[in-house]
Design a protein around this motif. Structure first.
Motif, short mmCIF file in Angstrom:
data_model
loop_
_atom_site.label_atom_id
_atom_site.label_comp_id
_atom_site.label_asym_id
_atom_site.label_seq_id
_atom_site.Cartn_x
_atom_site.Cartn_y
_atom_site.Cartn_z
N GLY A 148 0.78 -1.22 0.00
CA GLY A 148 0.00 0.00 0.00
C GLY A 148 0.81 1.27 0.00
N LEU A 149 2.14 1.17 0.03
CA LEU A 149 2.98 2.37 0.09
C LEU A 149 3.20 2.97 -1.29
CD1 LEU A 149 5.75 1.36 2.67
CD2 LEU A 149 3.72 2.76 3.05
N PRO A 150 3.32 4.30 -1.39
CA PRO A 150 3.65 4.92 -2.68
C PRO A 150 5.08 4.56 -3.09
CG PRO A 150 3.68 6.55 -0.92
CD PRO A 150 3.13 5.29 -0.31
N CYS A 151 5.27 4.43 -4.39
CA CYS A 151 6.59 4.02 -4.92
C CYS A 151 7.25 5.14 -5.72
CB CYS A 151 6.42 2.77 -5.79
SG CYS A 151 5.74 1.35 -4.92
N ALA A 152 6.97 6.39 -5.38
CA ALA A 152 7.52 7.52 -6.14
C ALA A 152 9.00 7.69 -5.84
CB ALA A 152 6.76 8.80 -5.81
N PHE A 153 9.76 8.00 -6.89
CA PHE A 153 11.20 8.27 -6.75
C PHE A 153 11.39 9.77 -6.61
CE2 PHE A 153 15.20 9.52 -8.83
CZ PHE A 153 16.10 8.85 -7.99
N HIS A 154 12.19 10.17 -5.60
CA HIS A 154 12.47 11.58 -5.37
C HIS A 154 13.90 11.87 -5.83
CE1 HIS A 154 9.40 11.22 -1.84
NE2 HIS A 154 8.83 11.15 -3.03
N PRO A 155 14.09 12.58 -6.92
CA PRO A 155 15.45 12.82 -7.44
C PRO A 155 16.27 13.69 -6.51
CG PRO A 155 13.85 14.15 -8.63
CD PRO A 155 13.06 13.24 -7.74
N ALA A 241 6.70 6.04 7.14
CA ALA A 241 7.26 7.39 7.28
C ALA A 241 8.28 7.69 6.18
CB ALA A 241 7.90 7.54 8.65
N LEU A 242 9.11 6.70 5.83
CA LEU A 242 10.08 6.90 4.76
C LEU A 242 9.39 7.04 3.41
CD1 LEU A 242 12.95 4.40 5.70
CD2 LEU A 242 13.14 6.89 5.53
N ALA A 243 8.34 6.26 3.20
CA ALA A 243 7.68 6.26 1.89
C ALA A 243 7.02 7.60 1.59
CB ALA A 243 6.65 5.14 1.83
N ARG A 264 13.78 -0.70 0.13
CA ARG A 264 12.78 -0.72 -0.95
C ARG A 264 12.03 0.59 -1.08
NH1 ARG A 264 14.29 -5.10 -3.88
NH2 ARG A 264 14.68 -6.88 -2.50
N VAL A 265 12.10 1.45 -0.06
CA VAL A 265 11.29 2.66 -0.09
C VAL A 265 12.13 3.93 -0.07
CG1 VAL A 265 9.27 1.57 0.93
CG2 VAL A 265 11.02 2.53 2.42
N VAL A 266 13.46 3.81 -0.23
CA VAL A 266 14.31 5.01 -0.27
C VAL A 266 14.84 5.20 -1.69
CG1 VAL A 266 14.96 4.79 2.15
CG2 VAL A 266 16.38 3.71 0.40
#
Length: 344
Positions: A148-155, A241-243, A264-266
């Motif tokens: 259920g966590l978002p998988c967006a990449f933050h550049p 929290a990380l996601a 997996r979420v960073v």
């Protein structure tokens, strides 16, 4: 069958008279119902309990107010048995879908619209392996959270003055944070780095520390240790929290062999805290270089534009003036052509 009407028919082939029963459709349905009731009663008489092992499934949506109708599956062969169990029994046993259980109960049969519906009526439930079940429940909850966590990449931020939040262990801050900062070098000015010592064995405090991030980059580091020391980085609170953290997320935990689900979420998972510092330094240098190249290109374009605007274009002589000057030169040439032969 004496209650049903009879009619005599003669058989010419046998030469004797046989009596056949003639029934209406309703009487046939009554016969079916009577036989089905006998079958269901036989199940009820077979009253000794059975113990069945399997994995609980989800309750049917049409379960009764006091009962659950749910399946019990054999994990090895996939065979499913329909269960009927009181909700209070499941609540006392503290079991749910996905748990491996031992069920004590009896076979039951119910007649419903001309069909026999078979059920296994449960009277007692217990976990198959309570210790293992606890571990499996945690694993299932973590997997549910990850799905259920978002998988967006933050550049990595392109700002040359990006701010950084450094979360490290309060118990070993002098060593781990120093290793990171030494590897970071001068990539970030000290006033752009916020250091936040946190209890790394408390998932609630660690998640709260992550949620305080208002910087452009968040770095989470920890020194090496036992495998149990890194379980906190697989806690659903920390993963969530990380996601959802909007900053560029960097992880530097322990040594090369220490792997966690937090990776997996960073956005970048370094092998050590020092490696995390080297990564920030390398990326900051790249941003600075790109900024310098862009600035140089911009200055070159400005200089080129200024040189073009400052260039003076010679004024063109009007056509009439050029024609008049040409005629004058032609007349002078003709006059000289006539005068020179006379002189010589």
């Amino acid at each position: 069958m004496d209650a049903f009407p009879r009619r005599s028919r003669s058989s010419s082939a046998a030469g004797d008279t046989t009596t056949l029963t003639v029934l209406s459709p309703l009487q046939v349905q009554d016969l079916f119902s009577a036989r089905l009731d006998e079958i269901c009663a036989a199940f009820d008489e077979w009253g000794f309990p059975l113990v069945v092992a399997g994995q609980l499934g989800d309750a049917a949506p049409n379960s009764y107010p006091k009962y659950y109708q749910l399946p019990l599956t054999d994990p090895q062969f996939g065979t499913t048995l329909a269960l009927e169990v009181q909700k209070s029994i499941l609540a006392r046993a503290e079991v749910g879908p996905g748990d491996h259980v031992h069920l004590t109960g009896m076979l039951r049969a119910r007649q419903y619209r001309g069909q026999v519906v078979l059920r296994f009526e449960v009277v007692a439930v217990e976990l198959h392996d309570p210790g293992r079940q606890k571990v499996e429940r945690v694993e299932r909850s973590v997997l549910d959270v990850l799905r259920g966590l978002p998988c967006a990449f933050h550049p990595y931020p392109t700002r040359p003055d990006a701010r950084l939040l450094l979360i490290h262990s309060a118990a070993s801050s002098a060593l781990v944070a120093e290793d990171f900062l030494q590897a970071l070098g001068g990539a970030c000015r000290p006033e752009r780095v916020r250091s936040l010592p946190t209890a790394m064995n408390d998932p609630g405090r660690l998640a709260e520390a992550i949620r305080t991030c208002r910087e452009d980059i968040i770095v989470l580091i920890r020194g090496g240790g036992d495998v149990s020391d890194f379980v906190v980085f697989e806690n659903p609170q920390v993963l969530e929290a990380l996601a959802v953290c909007p900053a560029h997320r960097v992880l530097g935990l322990g040594h090369t062999a220490n792997r966690t689900l937090a990776e997996r979420v960073v956005d970048h998972a370094a092998t050590t805290p020092a490696d995390a510092g080297h990564y920030i330094r390398r990326m900051s240098g790249r941003v600075w270089q790109e900024q310098e190249e862009a600035r140089a290109q911009q200055e070159e374009m400005v200089a080129l534009r200024d040189s073009v605007t400052q260039t003076v274009v010679p004024e063109r002589t009007p056509i009439g003036t050029r024609l008049r000057n040409g005629l004058i030169l032609l007349a002078i040439g003709l006059a000289l052509g006539l005068l020179l032969p006379r002189l010589f």
